[in-house]
Every structure is written in C-alpha cells, then in structure tokens.
Design a protein around this motif. Sequence first.
Motif, short mmCIF file in Angstrom:
data_model
loop_
_atom_site.label_atom_id
_atom_site.label_comp_id
_atom_site.label_asym_id
_atom_site.label_seq_id
_atom_site.Cartn_x
_atom_site.Cartn_y
_atom_site.Cartn_z
N PRO A 122 0.83 -1.21 0.00
CA PRO A 122 0.00 0.00 0.00
C PRO A 122 0.87 1.26 0.00
CG PRO A 122 -0.61 -1.49 1.81
CD PRO A 122 0.65 -2.02 1.21
N ALA A 123 0.38 2.28 -0.71
CA ALA A 123 1.03 3.60 -0.60
C ALA A 123 0.74 4.18 0.78
CB ALA A 123 0.51 4.51 -1.70
N LEU A 148 -1.60 -5.58 5.18
CA LEU A 148 -2.66 -4.91 4.43
C LEU A 148 -2.53 -5.19 2.94
CD1 LEU A 148 -2.74 -1.56 6.44
CD2 LEU A 148 -4.43 -3.41 6.49
N ALA A 149 -1.30 -5.37 2.47
CA ALA A 149 -1.10 -5.73 1.06
C ALA A 149 -1.80 -7.05 0.76
CB ALA A 149 0.39 -5.82 0.74
N GLU A 150 -1.72 -7.97 1.71
CA GLU A 150 -2.37 -9.27 1.49
C GLU A 150 -3.88 -9.14 1.35
OE1 GLU A 150 -0.93 -11.80 4.65
OE2 GLU A 150 1.15 -11.44 4.04
N LEU A 151 -4.43 -8.04 1.88
CA LEU A 151 -5.87 -7.79 1.74
C LEU A 151 -6.15 -6.80 0.60
CD1 LEU A 151 -6.98 -7.60 5.48
CD2 LEU A 151 -7.08 -9.55 3.92
N ASP A 152 -5.12 -6.52 -0.22
CA ASP A 152 -5.30 -5.61 -1.36
C ASP A 152 -5.73 -4.21 -0.95
OD1 ASP A 152 -4.63 -7.47 -3.39
OD2 ASP A 152 -6.60 -8.40 -3.14
N VAL A 153 -5.31 -3.77 0.22
CA VAL A 153 -5.58 -2.38 0.61
C VAL A 153 -4.61 -1.49 -0.17
CG1 VAL A 153 -5.47 -0.73 2.52
CG2 VAL A 153 -6.47 -3.01 2.88
N PRO A 154 -5.13 -0.55 -0.97
CA PRO A 154 -4.24 0.17 -1.89
C PRO A 154 -3.38 1.24 -1.21
CG PRO A 154 -6.49 0.91 -2.19
CD PRO A 154 -6.55 -0.18 -1.18
N TRP A 155 -3.88 1.84 -0.12
CA TRP A 155 -3.09 2.87 0.56
C TRP A 155 -3.59 3.05 1.98
CZ3 TRP A 155 -6.36 7.10 1.37
CH2 TRP A 155 -7.43 7.20 0.48
#
Lengths: 287, 287
Positions: free
Chosen positions: B4-5, B85-92
């Motif tokens: 995430p950004a 959070l990346a594993e949950l595709d949270v973008p930022w």
Amino acid sequence: MAMPAVIRSAQEMQSRSRQLRQAGRRIGFVPTMGALHEGHLSLVRAAKRECDEVVVSIYVNPTQFGRGEDFDRYPRNLDRDLQLLAELDVPWVFAPTDSEMYPAGFDTWVEVGRIAQPWEGTFRPGHFRGVATVVLKLFHLVEPDVAYFGEKDYQQLLVVRQMVRDLNLPVEIRACPTVREPDGLAMSSRNQYLSPRERQDALVLYRSLCLAQERVSAGENDARAVTAAMRELISSVPYAQVDYVALVDPETLEEVTIIDRPVQALLAVRLGSTRLIDNMRIVPPSR
Amino acid sequence: MAMPAVIRSAQEMQSRSRQLRQAGRRIGFVPTMGALHEGHLSLVRAAKRECDEVVVSIYVNPTQFGRGEDFDRYPRNLDRDLQLLAELDVPWVFAPTDSEMYPAGFDTWVEVGRIAQPWEGTFRPGHFRGVATVVLKLFHLVEPDVAYFGEKDYQQLLVVRQMVRDLNLPVEIRACPTVREPDGLAMSSRNQYLSPRERQDALVLYRSLCLAQERVSAGENDARAVTAAMRELISSVPYAQVDYVALVDPETLEEVTIIDRPVQALLAVRLGSTRLIDNMRIVPPSR
C-alpha cells in the motif's frame, strides 16, 4: 417571491445537503439565531455570490446562553425572517427544534482552549463551548463548503476558525465586515432591547472605537492611554457598565501594551439590561 | 501484491477522500494504532465486504495516553502492517505524522460525558478525550460512510457512538466481534509486551469471563456473587492486579446488581507492566 420552506428535522437537513453535494453543488452556509438584520443579510448575499446553494439556519441555541442571560427574551420572529430571506430568493431554511438538536441524553461538548478564555469567555462562562458545539453540529448537518460569519462577533470568529483548523473540518470560514446603522451602531438582534434613550446612548460604543483610531492616528501608541480615553468617553453615559475595553492582538486576543502594528479594539458594555459588544481594527500610521 | 502507498499529509488524505466521495464511492474506514493483528484485519475484511473503498489509518495517538502509560513503547512496525494490508489488497493507508495531526497551537478537544467516566475513564483520565478528539479529526479527514470498531474496546465503542449521535456525524458505526487467540486470549497489540509466563497467565481474563457466563447460566443472578467468583479466579495468578471487574448495563455501563437481562462483563487486569482489558456479553437463561 415564494416564502422559503422550513426544514425542522436534522435528518431531512442532512439528506438534502447530501443530495446537493452529490450533485456537485457548492454549499454556502449562514448560521443565525434569527431576528435577522442587514448584518445577516450581507452574509446571505456573500454566500449567494460565491456558492451554488445557500443554506441559512435559524436556531436560538440554548447552550450558548448562561444562567441569567437573555435566552428567554431573545427576539424570535420566524415569519419576518422568512419574509426577508424570500426577498433574497433563499429557497429554504433549517430551523430545527430543541429536541432535534439536543435530544434526551445529549452529552458531548467541544471545548476550544485559550482563544475562548478571555473577554467574552470570562464574562460569559460556557458561551463558547455552546457556540463551538452547535456550530460543529450544524456543520455536520449542512456539510457546507463555505460558512459565513460576521466580524461583529470577533472572538466567536476566531473560536470557530480555531475549531475548524484543529478538527480538520473541510469547511472554509469566510468573515464578513460588521454592518452598521447609519449613525454607526453595529447591527445586532439585541438592539431591539434598547429603549429610545438607550439606543441613543449606545452610540458611545462606536464613538469610542472611532476615538481609539483617532488617537492612534494622531500618534498615540500607548494602549493604556487609548483604552483610558475610550473608557472616559463611555462614562459620559453615567449608567453604562463596561465589562471590558481592550486593545488586543488580532490573532491571539492577547492584550497589547504598545500599538506598533494593527490591533483589534474590543469592548462589551451594558446599557440597562442590554449587553452590547463591538470591535474595530485599529491601524497605526505608517512611519 | 503491491505494498500500500503511505499517505502522510492530512491535506492529501482529505483531497483523496473528497475525490472518492465525489465519484460516488462508499468509503469504509478502519482507524488503528498499527501493530495490526487479526482483530484489525477482521475490521478491514468487513469494510471490504460492505464498501467500495477501504481506508485504514495507522496512528499511535499521543493524546489518548496518560503520563506513565505505554506511549513510548507502544509497538510500531509499519513495514509489517503494510505487508498484512497488502495481502488484503488495501491500496493505501493514512499514516500521519504527529505534526500533521497536532500542529503547534492545537487547542480543541471533544469531551464525551457520562459514558466516558467510569471504568477506563477512571483508570485512564483523559484517555477518552484523546480518543474522541482523534476519531473526530480522522472522520473529518476521511469522511467515511461507515467506520469499523472492535468490540474488544467496548467502552470506546460506546463513547464513539455517543459522539457520533450527539454531533450529528454522517457516519455509520459498525461494531465487530472480538477476535481471540485459539486459547481464548483477546487479540491486542499489547499482548506483545507479555513474557511467556505472563502470556500463559493472561488466560485468566478470558477464563473469568467464561466463568461468569457459566455461573449465570447455572442460575446465579446476583452480580456481586459473579464478580466475586471472577476475582477469585483472577487471584489464582498471585501477581495479577485488578483495576476493575464489573457486570454492567450494555448501553449505560452502569453496574447492575441483579442479572435479569443480558449484561456486559468488563474487566481490566495488570500483569507485570502490561495492562489488559477484555469483555463479554453475559446472557441469563431464558425462563
């Protein structure tokens, strides 16, 4: 010229403004306690110039009045207010009931710190807590892009600005100049309280502000000398009671001793049972 | 799986969410202090299910910690949080700096009344003032449609709900169940503080909550008898210090004497230098 519709329900207000925002409309908001005068109307006109939609609220907020203050007798005349707003083509107003704004169990308050403590904060304990809380509630209901406040209530303007900044509210606060009667008295809903004699004597507020500017323009830079002259002028009305007369920093409201930059003159004076406030930017001559 | 950004600036956060809203996206918001665990991730998953966009904030809010509390040593591991959070595709994520959240001169506070006073409010004076203030600021920055809170911090949930109702915030508050380790310990970022011995002993919190339900299911309706049994179980860990153990009304948090309806069991226990809280709904048998 249609009379504005009156929205009583907080929920209806919120869903209306939600719709306007979703339609991409820029919302200008003018919060008032009614008993509208030219000061309020100048705010409405500014909002009309700068925004796509104007929301005016009319609500005599009980939580900003202290015990023994004038909540009960504060002037209320919705029909006349609506008439005035109709002339400005305001399509509807938000005039909530007390139970909509403060339902049973209400128990959350916004406290603004230092800027709310001196002057009005000292003479009206709890006043700015009530103001900050109701303004925040109204901002959440109206979700304005811009909100309009009069410079007449100078400290209130700074309190609202502090709250907006600290709480990251996505609202722009626009200040509009004090509107005065032809003889100089600042317009106020409370001017209605004045007897003809008091109305005449109330001019000492404006005249003392003008006197401050005169003295400073003439080279006086000692704030104590200027406020002493203001107090002396006010004392020409023997029954006038001064709550405060001060020259302050326009941002911090701290009292100044030497006038070496623009300052704000603030005063609060009681005439009989009526308490009036006024203020003016006082600018020293450029050297 | 992109990381995430990280948005650091309050202004950038506000303009991003403004854009999302104007595009008609429904925003779900999960405010956290980082050190993410399955409890937090369950909130993110709920937000993903129910909303178009998920905003996660990571901010260890200094104003909700008292003197002598664990602000300095509170676990911070942004890289690991971002990985989860990346594993949950949270973008930022929004991870502001202290100076973004509390710039010099910050001076406005939200005070929630009665619901914030007992229990955590007594043992952590000022805690809920800090919580309410930062949550309100985050709500103004993120402008969510829905915000997700864990039931683990039960009183906090009620404080936030009270604030949202009283201030007319256009946000829906969603409560999600406490997530527990396989042995029953409620997940908490503070569990990291526990030594292996303390980790084992920390089970008394959950076990005492289960004991409360057992006693009540067996017909005990005297709250004092139930809390006495809970305290006795906790005292099997000799160094455990109880801040409070109580059975309370689930809405008002007032202590109950007779358990004739569902109640909330609340407790706070210190194990060495670690303070843990937990709670559970206790339901009497239907007659």
